[in-house]
Design an enzyme around this catalytic site. Sequence first.
Site, mmCIF file in Angstrom:
data_model
loop_
_atom_site.group_PDB
_atom_site.id
_atom_site.type_symbol
_atom_site.label_atom_id
_atom_site.label_comp_id
_atom_site.label_asym_id
_atom_site.label_seq_id
_atom_site.Cartn_x
_atom_site.Cartn_y
_atom_site.Cartn_z
ATOM 1 N N ARG A 74 14.995 -41.341 -106.443
ATOM 2 C CA ARG A 74 14.190 -40.636 -105.436
ATOM 3 C C ARG A 74 14.679 -41.205 -104.111
ATOM 4 O O ARG A 74 14.419 -42.352 -103.790
ATOM 5 C CB ARG A 74 12.706 -40.868 -105.690
ATOM 6 N N GLY A 104 13.527 -31.409 -110.048
ATOM 7 C CA GLY A 104 12.239 -30.737 -109.876
ATOM 8 C C GLY A 104 12.165 -29.981 -108.554
ATOM 9 O O GLY A 104 13.167 -29.886 -107.834
ATOM 10 N N ASP A 152 7.582 -31.757 -116.917
ATOM 11 C CA ASP A 152 6.237 -31.251 -116.601
ATOM 12 C C ASP A 152 6.047 -29.741 -116.826
ATOM 13 O O ASP A 152 4.920 -29.284 -116.935
ATOM 14 C CB ASP A 152 5.882 -31.578 -115.141
ATOM 15 N N ARG A 196 2.041 -34.745 -114.168
ATOM 16 C CA ARG A 196 1.703 -34.786 -112.740
ATOM 17 C C ARG A 196 0.537 -33.841 -112.461
ATOM 18 O O ARG A 196 -0.513 -34.025 -113.043
ATOM 19 C CB ARG A 196 2.929 -34.408 -111.909
HETATM 20 O O1 F6P Z 1 7.673 -35.516 -113.086
HETATM 21 C C1 F6P Z 1 7.886 -36.225 -114.257
HETATM 22 C C2 F6P Z 1 6.908 -37.369 -114.387
HETATM 23 O O2 F6P Z 1 7.176 -38.032 -115.611
HETATM 24 C C3 F6P Z 1 5.443 -36.982 -114.303
HETATM 25 O O3 F6P Z 1 4.956 -36.409 -115.482
HETATM 26 C C4 F6P Z 1 4.811 -38.288 -113.936
HETATM 27 O O4 F6P Z 1 3.641 -38.074 -113.173
HETATM 28 C C5 F6P Z 1 5.853 -38.942 -113.057
HETATM 29 O O5 F6P Z 1 7.075 -38.298 -113.342
HETATM 30 C C6 F6P Z 1 6.007 -40.415 -113.279
HETATM 31 O O6 F6P Z 1 6.919 -40.883 -112.356
HETATM 32 P P1 F6P Z 1 7.555 -42.351 -112.392
HETATM 33 O O7 F6P Z 1 8.520 -42.380 -113.534
HETATM 34 O O8 F6P Z 1 8.213 -42.478 -111.074
HETATM 35 O O9 F6P Z 1 6.426 -43.287 -112.619
#
Ligand code: F6P
Length: 365
Positions: A74, A104, A152, A196
């Site tokens: 990110r 996404g 998601d 999410r």
């Molecule tokens: O968008 C994919 C996802 O796995 C969501 O389901 C979840 O809210 C988020 O990413 C978790 O993000 P991270 O891996 O940054 O904690």
Amino acid sequence: KRRIGVMTSGGDAPGMNGAVRAVVRMTIASGCEAYCIYEGYQGLVDGGDMIKQVEWDDVRGYLAEGGTLIGTARCADFRKREGRLKAARNMIDKGIDALIICGGDGSLTGADTFRKEWPALLKELVANGQVTPEQIEPFKHLNIVGLVGSIDNDMSSTDATIGCYSSLTRICESVDSIDATARSHQRAFVIEVMGRHCGWLALMAGVSTGADFIMIPENPPTENWKEEMCKIIGKHRKLGKRKTIVIVAEGAHDINLKKITSNEVKDLLSEYGLDTRVTTLGHVQRGGAAVAYDRMLSTLQGAEAVKAVLEATPDTASPVISIVENKIVRKPLLEAVRLTHEVAEAIEAKDFARAMKLRDAEFAE
Ligand code: F6P
């Protein structure tokens, strides 16, 4: 030879590797050169070895692998104009004028911003003396094509995102395992799943495992959900069920948008008299091999993305490759993002009927 770059961005999803493999091989089969951009937009900003030409054999073994082998991130740098200027410079240096991005909605919106800014970025590079006008001549237009990779299944305009069926499969396997121990002790389990702001994983997992109660953000339970849930669960127990499964989407809330936590549900079931445990499935839902559907989807969509690049004209709006009623189709990327945001807006406005309608067909029915 035309050079096409491919990258993965945002949260990883099973099937992303299949998409990279398909893009690389279709690019080469079309007489072009394929470039992988490592670590998502960060690789584009950093350049150098982070953008590398790849050959047919380099993506051998990618199809089934979970996660993304070319990395993702990110990236805060790309959100700033300065970062995008660096990215443009790196692309000119490598001779790449088309990007296929698997990620996404946030990642795909960022890509389209980059496309719109492209002429201004090139102008600035020339003005700064970083590149010559002759150098940018062949790169007047930037082509962007999106592939939706996310567990998601939260993107409008497509029936399935790359990765969602692998994740759903993993959730179902986990719930099956929990079922065995729950039945043995006559226990209740509150199982929290990812997604999410989207309830697709929770809803489909609930349907696929015969859960007693499901909580999703798009269709929150009624004001008196606590009594309602206990009544339903009590009825199921009276019918002879030895276990209780409640699936809670991580984004679940009540009709007043107050978050519903798994522990809150657990306390309620405990008070009701059931020996209750919470299981938050976490990132096991995101890892692991891609199921057959995601291998097929990523391969067909990756090939289509390359075709979309090669057929694009300077006026073509950036497309996103979708699957609608089992057909691989191109949809306008920005429209897909706009519709996706409309769901969030409907939820915020507490217009849940609209939120359900805006989601895919299986929600609306
Ligand atoms: O968008 C994919 C996802 O796995 C969501 O389901 C979840 O809210 C988020 O990413 C978790 O993000 P991270 O891996 O940054 O904690």
